[in-house]
Design an enzyme around this catalytic site. Structure first.
Site, short mmCIF file in Angstrom:
data_model
loop_
_atom_site.label_atom_id
_atom_site.label_comp_id
_atom_site.label_asym_id
_atom_site.label_seq_id
_atom_site.Cartn_x
_atom_site.Cartn_y
_atom_site.Cartn_z
N VAL A 11 0.88 -1.25 0.01
CA VAL A 11 -0.02 0.04 -0.07
C VAL A 11 0.69 1.12 0.04
CG1 VAL A 11 -1.62 1.35 1.45
CG2 VAL A 11 -1.94 -1.14 1.39
N ASP A 30 10.99 3.01 5.44
CA ASP A 30 10.70 1.63 6.05
C ASP A 30 11.78 1.18 6.95
OD1 ASP A 30 8.45 -0.56 4.89
OD2 ASP A 30 10.10 -1.25 6.12
N LYS A 35 14.34 -3.90 2.15
CA LYS A 35 13.43 -3.32 1.42
C LYS A 35 13.89 -1.96 0.75
CE LYS A 35 9.21 -4.19 2.53
NZ LYS A 35 8.08 -3.99 3.32
N GLU A 151 -7.82 2.67 1.85
CA GLU A 151 -7.24 2.58 0.48
C GLU A 151 -8.13 1.30 -0.16
OE1 GLU A 151 -5.92 -0.78 -0.53
OE2 GLU A 151 -5.69 -1.58 1.39
N CYS A 278 -6.07 -9.53 2.07
CA CYS A 278 -7.19 -8.53 2.31
C CYS A 278 -8.39 -9.22 2.81
CB CYS A 278 -7.40 -7.55 1.43
SG CYS A 278 -5.82 -6.84 0.77
N ARG A 345 -0.21 -14.78 -0.34
CA ARG A 345 -0.74 -14.93 0.90
C ARG A 345 -1.89 -15.33 0.94
NH1 ARG A 345 1.10 -8.91 3.08
NH2 ARG A 345 0.46 -8.62 0.83
C1 UGA Z 1 -9.32 -6.45 -2.31
C2 UGA Z 1 -10.26 -5.23 -2.67
O1 UGA Z 1 -10.87 -5.72 -3.95
C3 UGA Z 1 -9.71 -3.95 -2.74
O2 UGA Z 1 -10.67 -2.79 -3.09
C4 UGA Z 1 -9.20 -3.51 -1.49
O3 UGA Z 1 -8.36 -2.63 -1.37
C5 UGA Z 1 -8.01 -4.58 -1.02
O4 UGA Z 1 -8.74 -5.98 -1.02
C6 UGA Z 1 -7.56 -4.39 0.43
O5 UGA Z 1 -8.16 -4.45 1.31
O6 UGA Z 1 -6.22 -3.91 0.08
P1 UGA Z 1 -7.36 -7.53 -3.44
O7 UGA Z 1 -7.34 -8.56 -2.16
O8 UGA Z 1 -6.25 -7.35 -4.19
O9 UGA Z 1 -8.38 -6.34 -3.39
O10 UGA Z 1 -8.27 -8.65 -4.70
P2 UGA Z 1 -9.57 -8.53 -5.20
O11 UGA Z 1 -9.35 -8.55 -6.87
O12 UGA Z 1 -10.49 -8.02 -4.57
O13 UGA Z 1 -9.79 -10.38 -5.11
C7 UGA Z 1 -9.68 -10.93 -3.78
C8 UGA Z 1 -9.83 -12.66 -4.15
O14 UGA Z 1 -11.23 -12.87 -4.54
C9 UGA Z 1 -8.95 -13.35 -5.19
O15 UGA Z 1 -8.61 -14.28 -4.49
C10 UGA Z 1 -9.77 -13.50 -6.09
O16 UGA Z 1 -9.68 -14.49 -7.07
C11 UGA Z 1 -11.18 -13.68 -5.63
N1 UGA Z 1 -12.37 -13.56 -6.38
C12 UGA Z 1 -12.78 -12.42 -6.90
C13 UGA Z 1 -13.35 -14.47 -6.62
O17 UGA Z 1 -13.10 -15.91 -6.20
N2 UGA Z 1 -14.49 -14.35 -7.50
C14 UGA Z 1 -14.64 -13.03 -7.97
O18 UGA Z 1 -15.72 -12.73 -8.75
C15 UGA Z 1 -13.80 -11.93 -7.43
#
Ligand code: UGA
Length: 447
Positions: A11, A30, A35, A151, A278, A345
């Site tokens: 982030v 950091d 890093k 974020e 997340c 992760r």
């Molecule tokens: C998520 C949120 O989408 C962000 O808005 C947020 O800022 C972020 O967490 C955070 O808190 O920092 P991220 O974890 O990078 O982002 O990824 P996503 O695209 O949200 O996907 C999360 C998981 O859900 C992945 O494993 C993906 O494969 C899965 N997923 C997503 C599904 O299984 N089905 C879907 O339809 C969409």
């Protein structure tokens, strides 16, 4: 504006690089000296599309720099972003010790005015604790405001999400903090910067909603957003179960549901579940916060359970097809928790591999970006150069991440490589009929 970023992880680095890109002078700090050494020598600690270019360009222009020295970052800056980690504790609560420590240290080295902005994902009321902490530890000359600015960056499209967000949320205690943050984000709010991603950016000049709330509400917006998205995924995965049992097709069902504008099409992809650093941790943290305030958030507990069960579902499906898994060679395509990142992760693939190894299977794997990280965690896996090497002599292939590369494989070649042409398509990326006509045994999710 002079900005310090404390915590140059995923982030912090994206925030720092993007704020430099829109014209601010940013120094990223950091305490992990390795890093900072990596960044100072022009390399990247993580893979994220466009990030390397942005970091290089803004370092060269002098707007972005890195340091290990806390005071060097904080003292000259007007806005200090807290971007340190908030990993889960054993009971699922977020560990806020780094946020507390950094808040205290900022207060101790500050004199004059500074706005401290929490960007790390934190439970509701953390901002209030930060405000209390700095009022206790701050020097007499220091005048400090606190704000929350969650974020909403998705890994794999974080730069795009930062520069072209759906909304910017700030939680503030006073007008002064609001004015500073609205000035800081001005180029993004009004779409007034040269987009480094698209040459003819369709969002040029497009206004972005700028939401101003109190700090508690801003913090809740973050946890509630992630929990809602996770709920959508577990919901569609539960519907996928019913599809399998009744002969319906989840792809049609989810398309049909998603066309309702009130529901929307995104986050309705059934599969092996959500991972990453997340959703799983934020969901747990939100359940714990609710508990601490006397509310049993049963709905979110179910969302979590449905997701955890996706792993045993994969093992069950493999056993249904292969009968005995022990001694069989299983190929895994995709290790990252989602495409376009090297982050493993809480990745479903990692959990699946651990289960397969426990069952006595031999595991081969390939991922375009996440192999180096996985090697450090799972040494028993045979890592391959490409998907065809994974398929060689395999009794089954499991698609765990929907990388573009896997969608355009030469499937005839894959079939010819395999000992038994069985594909478990954990992300529903293939046309089932096509695979069957090529002679594969095929299992998807909910179809
Ligand atoms: C998520 C949120 O989408 C962000 O808005 C947020 O800022 C972020 O967490 C955070 O808190 O920092 P991220 O974890 O990078 O982002 O990824 P996503 O695209 O949200 O996907 C999360 C998981 O859900 C992945 O494993 C993906 O494969 C899965 N997923 C997503 C599904 O299984 N089905 C879907 O339809 C969409």
């Amino acid at each position: 504006m002079k900005i310090a970023i404390i915590g140059t992880g995923y982030v912090g680095l994206v925030t720092g690089a993007c704020l430099a890109e829109i014209g601010h002078a940013v120094i990223c700090q950091d305490s992990d000296s390795e890093k900072i050494d990596i960044l100072e020598t022009g390399r990247m600690p993580i893979y994220e599309p466009y990030l390397e270019t942005l970091v290089r360009k803004n370092r060269e222009s002098g707007r972005l720099s890195f340091t290990k020295d806390f005071e060097q970052a904080v003292k000259p800056s007007v806005v200090v972003f807290i971007c340190v980690g908030t990993p889960p504790l054993e009971n699922g609560e977020a560990d806020l010790s780094a946020v507390e420590k950094v808040s205290r240290e900022i207060a101790e080295v500050s004199d004059g005015y500074k706005l401290i902005v929490e960007k790390s994902t934190v439970p509701v009321q953390t901002g209030a604790w930060v405000a209390k902490t700095i009022s206790i530890y701050g020097s007499r000359n220091a005048e400090l405001d606190v704000a929350s600015n969650p974020e909403f960056l998705r890994e794999g499209s974080a730069v795009e999400d930062f520069l072209h967000p759906d909304r910017i949320v700030i939680g503030v205690q006073n007008k002064r903090a609001e004015m500073i943050l609205s000035e800081l984000y001005e180029p993004i709010i009004h779409g007034k910067f040269n987009c480094p991603i698209h040459t003819d950016c369709s969002r040029d000049g497009e206004a972005v909603p700028f939401i101003v709330t109190d700090m508690n509400s801003a913090e809740l917006i973050k946890h509630a957003s992630n929990s809602f998205l996770a709920t959508k995924i577990s919901f569609i995965n539960a519907v996928a179960e019913i599809c399998e049992r009744t002969g319906a097709n989840i792809r049609d069902v989810s398309y049909g549901i998603g066309l309702d504008k009130r529901i929307g099409r995104s986050f309705l992809e059934a599969g092996i579940g959500f991972g990453g650093f997340c959703f799983p941790k934020d969901l747990q943290a939100f359940i714990r916060i609710a508990e601490n305030y006397g509310y049993d958030f049963k709905l979110l507990k179910d969302v979590e359970n449905i997701n955890v069960e996706r792993i045993s579902l994969v093992i069950r499906k493999l056993k249904e097809a292969l009968w005995i898994v022990k001694g069989k060679t299983i190929g895994i395509l995709g290790l990252a928790f989602k495409p376009n990142t090297d982050d493993i992760r809480f990745a479903p693939a990692i959990e699946i591999i651990k289960e397969l190894l426990k069952e006595g299977a031999q595991v081969k794997a390939y991922d375009p970006k996440a192999m180096e990280r996985t090697k450090k965690e799972l040494s028993e896996v045979l890592y391959c150069r490409d998907p065809y090497e994974v398929a060689m002599e395999a009794d089954g292939l499991v698609i765990c991440t929907e990388w573009e590369e896997f969608k355009s494989l030469d499937l005839e070649k894959i079939k010819a490589c395999m000992r038994r042409p069985f594909i478990l398509d954990g992300r529903n990326i293939y046309d089932k009929d096509k695979l069957l006509s090529l002679g594969f045994e095929y299992k998807g999710i909910g179809r």
